[in-house]
Design an enzyme around this catalytic site. Structure first.
Site, PDB file in Angstrom:
ATOM      1  N   HIS A 171      -8.689  -3.837  -2.230  1.00  0.00           N
ATOM      2  CA  HIS A 171      -8.231  -2.998  -1.584  1.00  0.00           C
ATOM      3  C   HIS A 171      -8.696  -1.367  -1.425  1.00  0.00           C
ATOM      4  O   HIS A 171      -8.716  -0.960  -0.443  1.00  0.00           O
ATOM      5  CB  HIS A 171      -6.758  -2.947  -2.171  1.00  0.00           C
ATOM      6  N   GLU A 172      -8.809  -0.826  -2.536  1.00  0.00           N
ATOM      7  CA  GLU A 172      -9.418   0.568  -2.725  1.00  0.00           C
ATOM      8  C   GLU A 172     -10.607   0.770  -2.077  1.00  0.00           C
ATOM      9  O   GLU A 172     -10.858   1.757  -1.345  1.00  0.00           O
ATOM     10  CB  GLU A 172      -9.324   1.064  -4.085  1.00  0.00           C
TER      11      GLU A 172
ATOM     12  N   HIS B 258     -10.382   1.187   1.672  1.00  0.00           N
ATOM     13  CA  HIS B 258      -9.844   2.546   1.858  1.00  0.00           C
ATOM     14  C   HIS B 258     -11.177   3.298   2.140  1.00  0.00           C
ATOM     15  O   HIS B 258     -11.167   3.993   3.154  1.00  0.00           O
ATOM     16  CB  HIS B 258      -8.959   3.065   0.867  1.00  0.00           C
TER      17      HIS B 258
ATOM     18  N   CYS C 198       0.845  -1.346   0.147  1.00  0.00           N
ATOM     19  CA  CYS C 198       0.122  -0.048  -0.127  1.00  0.00           C
ATOM     20  C   CYS C 198       0.977   1.154   0.026  1.00  0.00           C
ATOM     21  O   CYS C 198       1.878   1.216   0.893  1.00  0.00           O
ATOM     22  CB  CYS C 198      -0.818  -0.216   1.290  1.00  0.00           C
TER      23      CYS C 198
END
Length: 165
Positions: A131-132, A135, A89
């Site tokens: 992953h995004e 976030h 990351c």
């Protein structure tokens, strides 16, 4: 527009659940371009808005020959096996940990003009979508690691030269 500075682990914006985008126009076009520009340098794949200090549900990507930005993404499908994949990351520079991710993922959301879009992919693209989206929910990937692996990741982060600076 411009590549923006990346916020590092420990910055409160990375632990904040992002607000949905409700109006589309010049501001979303500018944010989309900043997110894309911030995703383009070598060694990068995607950047979520909180990583550049903006607590809105959006990310830009440049993965597998596909480049763009998406607003208000929601995961609508995952499939295949959930496997440990080496993951890093930009907000945790220089470190990488095996992270459980689905082999396939799909999200729906909107482009910078407010038009509905869907992104689907497997492998690295699926990993990026998961992953995004994490976030945008205030989750940094090390928080998703199983117990002992998470403990080791946190130890390495605390011992990193950039942490706490």
């Amino acid at each position: 527009m411009a590549e923006r500075a990346i916020r590092l682990f420990g910055d409160p914006v990375l632990r904040t659940e992002c607000r949905p985008v409700t109006e589309f126009g010049s501001a979303t076009r500018a944010l989309a371009q900043d997110l894309i520009d911030s995703s383009l340098p070598d060694g990068r794949a995607a950047v979520a808005a909180p990583q550049i200090g903006v607590a809105l549900r959006a990310f830009g990507y440049d993965v597998d020959g596909r480049t763009g930005a998406i607003f208000n993404p929601e995961i609508i499908e995952t499939s295949g096996e959930k496997r440990d994949i080496g993951e890093g990351c930009l907000s945790i520079p220089g470190l990488q940990f095996p992270t459980p991710r689905w082999e396939y993922a799909a999200v729906k959301g909107f482009d910078a003009e407010g038009n509905p879009v869907e992104l689907r992919g497997d492998g690295v693209f699926a990993q990026m979508l998961q992953h995004e989206t994490d976030h945008l929910n205030g989750v940094v990937y090390v928080q998703t690691l199983p117990g002992p692996r998470r403990k080791e990741a946190m130890k390495q982060i605390r011992n990193s030269a950039w942490f706490g600076s």
